[in-house]
Design an enzyme around this catalytic site. Structure first.
Site, mmCIF file in Angstrom:
data_model
loop_
_atom_site.group_PDB
_atom_site.id
_atom_site.type_symbol
_atom_site.label_atom_id
_atom_site.label_comp_id
_atom_site.label_asym_id
_atom_site.label_seq_id
_atom_site.Cartn_x
_atom_site.Cartn_y
_atom_site.Cartn_z
ATOM 1 N N SER A 142 1.774 -4.978 66.010
ATOM 2 C CA SER A 142 1.725 -6.261 66.705
ATOM 3 C C SER A 142 0.701 -6.156 67.821
ATOM 4 O O SER A 142 0.338 -5.036 68.228
ATOM 5 C CB SER A 142 3.102 -6.583 67.306
ATOM 6 O OG SER A 142 3.031 -7.658 68.230
ATOM 7 N N TYR A 155 10.568 -4.440 72.071
ATOM 8 C CA TYR A 155 9.842 -4.800 70.854
ATOM 9 C C TYR A 155 8.451 -4.169 70.885
ATOM 10 O O TYR A 155 7.995 -3.566 69.910
ATOM 11 C CB TYR A 155 9.739 -6.319 70.746
ATOM 12 C CG TYR A 155 8.782 -6.801 69.684
ATOM 13 C CD1 TYR A 155 9.133 -6.793 68.340
ATOM 14 C CD2 TYR A 155 7.505 -7.269 70.027
ATOM 15 C CE1 TYR A 155 8.250 -7.232 67.361
ATOM 16 C CE2 TYR A 155 6.618 -7.706 69.058
ATOM 17 C CZ TYR A 155 6.994 -7.690 67.723
ATOM 18 O OH TYR A 155 6.109 -8.117 66.765
#
Length: 272
Positions: A142, A155
């Site tokens: 990401s 995350y």
């Protein structure tokens, strides 16, 4: 590695980017073993694709279950005869709250799905890939894996772990038949908040300003899939997906502290 006539495993194939990856691979004449925790989503992907089980086979699987993951390669090979690659796309986000307010159980779940799920699947399939004339591992990190986003710190830590894990695999496998790619998507228009068990986003999409902002910032899942498959076929080491990820990647390299503070200011304006 060209995907034509190859068998590719895609995790998170029941929706979002995973579904679009599966559909594009099928269009490119690959076979797809679709993995998802939601069998109904996998069935919908197959229905949209309009192909039979000889081309797309759905496997309902919790990727945090190491024992079941390790049994998966034999199942895929029994069905398709071989397996040539995997796209570790499945992932979840955390609640939009600071680390201090997250429970250890919530932290563990995010790490288990995003990092250990990727590790388990890679470990399960890598011995098979090393026997193939060509094979490819694509791990989806990401932009949160290279620049921190407040209230998504765990995350980001999980996705940063995926980044380093993938880059380490690349150098370990450089002299083998197995190619490795790490992917850093930016904002993509998926239902990741709901799919992460966090309910629907609190952003008011009845407000035209929010709709305009979302469409401006978010890439479509189909476009993201095109970029990822292209990177796979070109044996790219690393790829950013979306203008936001590309811009932040450059900015963070140039001035990490400035980029981090900028993201902090921007995130204060976002209500999830």
């Amino acid at each position: 590695m060209q995907v034509n006539n190859k068998t590719i495993v895609v995790t998170g194939a029941g929706n979002g980017i995973g579904r679009e990856l599966s559909l594009l691979l099928l269009k490119k004449n690959a076979n797809v073993a679709g993995i998802d925790i939601n069998m109904a989503g996998l069935a919908e992907t197959q229905k949209i694709a309009g192909v039979g089980p000889d081309r797309f086979k759905g496997y309902e699987l919790d990727i945090t279950n190491q024992e079941k993951v390790m049994a998966l390669p034999d199942q895929v090979i029994r069905h398709f005869g071989s397996v040539d690659g995997i796209i570790n796309n499945a992932g979840i986000i955390q609640k939009f709250i600071p680390v201090n307010e997250l429970t250890i159980e919530e932290i563990t779940r995010v790490m288990d799905v995003n990092f250990y799920g990727t590790v388990y699947l890679t470990k399960a399939f890598l011995p098979v890939f090393l026997t193939r004339p060509q094979a490819h591992i694509v791990n989806v990190s990401s932009m949160g894996g290279f620049i921190p986003f407040p209230k998504q710190t765990i995350y980001g830590a999980a996705k940063a772990a995926v980044k380093i894990f993938t880059e380490g695999l690349y150098i370990e496998l450089k002299d083998t038949s197995v190619k490795v790619t790490v992917v850093h998507p930016g904002a993509v228009a998926t239902n990741i908040t709901e799919n992460s068990g966090l309910g629907k986003s609190k952003v008011d999409m009845s407000d035209p300003k929010n709709v305009a902002m979302a469409s401006k910032m978010s890439l479509s899942p189909s476009k993201a899939a095109e970029i990822i498959i292209s990177a796979m076929e070109k044996d790219r080491f690393r790829v950013t997906v979306g203008k936001d990820a590309t811009m932040l990647d450059l900015l963070y390299r140039f001035n990490p502290k400035f980029a981090t503070n900028m993201i902090g200011k921007l995130m204060k304006k976002v209500v999830m």
